[in-house]
Scaffold this active site. Structure first.
Site, PDB file in Angstrom:
ATOM      1  N   HIS A  79     -25.382 -14.042   2.478  1.00 45.56           N
ATOM      2  CA  HIS A  79     -26.530 -14.480   1.697  1.00 45.56           C
ATOM      3  C   HIS A  79     -27.136 -15.724   2.341  1.00 45.56           C
ATOM      4  CE1 HIS A  79     -25.419 -12.423  -2.390  1.00 45.56           C
ATOM      5  NE2 HIS A  79     -25.521 -11.591  -1.379  1.00 45.56           N
ATOM      6  N   TYR A 112     -30.038 -17.005 -10.582  1.00 45.76           N
ATOM      7  CA  TYR A 112     -29.625 -17.823 -11.720  1.00 45.76           C
ATOM      8  C   TYR A 112     -30.823 -17.898 -12.664  1.00 45.76           C
ATOM      9  CZ  TYR A 112     -25.538 -19.374  -9.064  1.00 45.76           C
ATOM     10  OH  TYR A 112     -24.362 -19.427  -8.358  1.00 45.76           O
ATOM     11  N   PRO A 131     -18.017 -21.942 -13.492  1.00 48.83           N
ATOM     12  CA  PRO A 131     -18.375 -21.093 -12.342  1.00 48.83           C
ATOM     13  C   PRO A 131     -19.814 -21.206 -11.886  1.00 48.83           C
ATOM     14  CG  PRO A 131     -18.224 -19.783 -14.345  1.00 48.83           C
ATOM     15  CD  PRO A 131     -17.757 -21.165 -14.706  1.00 48.83           C
ATOM     16  N   LYS A 184     -17.804 -22.854  -7.152  1.00 47.51           N
ATOM     17  CA  LYS A 184     -16.923 -23.780  -6.438  1.00 47.51           C
ATOM     18  C   LYS A 184     -15.429 -23.557  -6.673  1.00 47.51           C
ATOM     19  CE  LYS A 184     -20.056 -25.908  -4.305  1.00 47.51           C
ATOM     20  NZ  LYS A 184     -20.311 -25.202  -3.063  1.00 47.51           N
ATOM     21  N   TYR A 203     -24.337 -26.186  -2.366  1.00 46.55           N
ATOM     22  CA  TYR A 203     -23.979 -24.793  -2.628  1.00 46.55           C
ATOM     23  C   TYR A 203     -23.193 -24.188  -1.472  1.00 46.55           C
ATOM     24  CZ  TYR A 203     -24.520 -20.231  -4.887  1.00 46.55           C
ATOM     25  OH  TYR A 203     -24.275 -19.029  -5.516  1.00 46.55           O
TER      26      TYR A 203
END
Length: 403
Positions: free
Chosen positions: A75, A204, A296, A300, A394
Site C-alpha cells: 500500500h 478510515y 488499532p 501499531k 503511519y
C-alpha cells in the site's frame, strides 16, 4: 522433574515470540518457546495485518519473507474520509519511499511456525503452570508442565512475549512497575467476508453515524470495522445489520462498490491504551502486548511488538557475539521511546476519528470536544506538512540502533 537448558527462553508463540526465535536462531543463539495453548488456537486469533516497512524488512532478515513478498499487498497510501470528503495520504510520496504491506497476522504467524518446525527448533505447546524464576540473578530459569511431566528450564535470558494476560509482566513486583492505562468508551465490531474490498487502499471513515474502517486481506477477502458502544454484543449484530450500518458510514463512492456476503468471522474488540514501565526486570524482557497495548486505529499493535523484537534481537546478538553484557540495560529505554511515539499516534488517531459523545472527566462538553477534534483533523488533512506527519507515523519511525 526433567531438566533442559537453552540460551534464551521465550514465553509465547505468537508472531513476536516466533519472530524473535527465528532471528536468534539465524545467529546461532539457541532458544526454546513455551506456549500455553495449541498451535491451532494461536492461528485462530484473527488480528490486523498492516506491516510497517521495518517489520517487513525484519521478516525478510529472519528468512521468512518469501510468501509475504509474493502474496502481500503493498500500500502506497490510504484515505481518510470525513463525511464524503476524502483525503489521500500518499505514504510513498510524503515519506520518500516508505510503504506498508497488507499481509495478515495469521499468515505471518503460520509462516514463522512452519519455518521454526523446518529448522527443528523446540516449541512446547500447551505448556501449563509456566513460572519464571530468579530473573534478577545471572541464572534465571522457568518451571512448567507439559503432557503431565514437570520441567525445569535453565536459561540465560527470558523474553516475555505472552501478551497482556500472560505471566511475564506479573513476574515484575508490583512496586517495581508503573502502569499507564486508558479505556476508550467504545469498541470495534469487526467482520471478515470473502468479498472484494471496496477500495485498493484502506479507508478510515468518520461521519455522524460514527467511525468505520474499510480494509482487506486480499483481492477477494475484506475486513471491515464499525465503532460500537461497549455494551453491544456480537449477537446483537446480524450480517445484514452490519452491512446496512457500514453503508451509512462509508463515503458515497466506496458505498457504491460495496459487495456484501456472509461473514466468516465477527467479533467485538474493546479499545485500550496501556504501557508498563520498565519493560525489563533483571534478565526478563517484556515484548509486545506483555508491555503495551494500543487502540488499532493507528495500526501499531503488531508493529510495536516487532520493534521490541528488533531491539532485543540486536542486544542479545551483541551479548553472544561480542560478549557485551552491559548493553542489555538499554532495552527498556530504547523500546519505550518508540512505544510512547506509537501510543501517542494511536491515541491521536482514535481521538480524531471516533465520535465520543459525552466526554467524562474533562472541562468540555461532548459537542465542544468533538469540534476541537474536527478542527485539528481538518488542519492536518489540509496541510501537506500535516499529511506528512500522519504518513511518517503511519509507516513507522526508524528502529533505533543499540550502542
Amino acid at each position: 522433574m526433567k531438566k533442559i537448558k537453552t540460551q534464551v527462553a521465550i514465553i509465547g508463540a505468537g508472531p513476536s515470540g516466533l519472530l524473535l526465535g527465528q532471528l536468534l536462531a539465524k545467529q546461532g543463539i539457541s532458544n526454546i518457546i513455551l506456549e500455553r495453548v495449541t498451535g491451532k488456537y494461536v492461528l485462530g486469533r484473527i488480528r490486523a495485518g498492516i506491516l510497517e516497512q521495518g517489520f517487513a524488512d525484519l521478516v525478510r532478515e529472519a528468512g521468512v519473507g518469501e510468501k509475504m513478498d509474493r502474496e502481500g499487498v503493498v500500500h502506497d497510501g490510504f484515505e481518510i474520509a470525513i463525511d464524503d470528503k476524502c483525503t489521500h495520504i500518499d505514504l510513498k510520496e510524503l515519506t520518500g519511499g516508505s510503504v506498508v504491506v497488507c499481509y495478515g497476522q495469521v499468515n505471518i504467524t503460520e509462516d514463522l511456525m512452519k519455518a521454526r518446525e523446518e529448522a527443528g527448533l523446540t516449541t512446547y505447546y500447551e505448556a501449563s503452570e509456566v513460572t519464571p524464576l530468579h530473573v534478577k540473578s545471572a541464572s534465571p530459569a522457568i518451571t512448567f508442565k507439559h503432557n503431565g511431566e514437570e520441567y525445569h528450564l535453565d536459561c540465560d535470558y527470558i523474553a516475555g512475549c505472552d501478551g497482556f494476560h500472560g505471566v511475564s509482566r506479573q513476574t515484575i513486583p508490583e512496586e517495581k512497575r508503573t502502569e499507564h492505562e486508558r479505556i476508550y468508551p467504545f469498541g470495534w465490531l469487526g467482520l471478515m467476508s470473502d468479498t472484494p474490498p471496496v477500495s485498493d487502499e484502506l479507508i478510515y471513515c468518520k461521519n455522524k453515524h460514527g467511525f468505520a474502517l474499510a480494509s482487506m486481506r486480499s483481492a477477494t477477502r475484506s475486513r471491515y470495522y464499525l465503532q460500537v458502544p461497549l455494551t453491544d454484543k456480537v449477537e446483537d449484530w446480524s450480517d445484514d445489520d452490519f452491512w446496512d450500518e457500514l453503508k451509512k458510514r462509508l463515503p458515497a463512492k466506496a458505498a457504491k462498490n460495496l459487495i456484501t456476503g456472509s461473514s466468516i468471522e465477527k467479533s467485538i474488540a474493546p479499545l485500550r491504551s496501556f504501557i508498563c514501565e520498565p519493560m525489563q526486570y533483571g534478565r526478563l524482557f517484556l515484548v509486545g502486548d506483555a508491555a503495551h497495548i494500543v487502540p488499532p486505529t493507528g495500526a501499531k499493535g503488531l508493529n510495536l511488538a516487532a520493534s521490541d523484537v528488533a531491539t532485543l534481537y540486536k542486544i542479545l546478538t551483541k551479548v553472544y557475539k561480542e560478549d557485551d553484557k552491559a548493553c542489555i540495560e538499554q532495552y527498556s529505554e530504547i523500546a519505550l521511546r518508540r512505544v510512547w511515539h506509537g501510543e501517542r499516534f494511536s491515541w491521536w488517531m482514535s481521538n480524531m476519528l471516533h465520535n465520543f459523545g459525552k466526554v467524562e472527566n474533562q472541562d468540555l462538553d461532548g459537542n465542544t470536544f468533538e469540534r476541537f477534534m474536527e478542527s485539528e483533523l481538518s488542519y492536518y488533512l489540509s496541510s501537506e506538512n500535516g499529511r506528512k506527519v500522519i504518513a511518517e507515523q503511519y509507516v513507522g519511525l526508524p528502529y533505533e540502533e543499540v550502542k
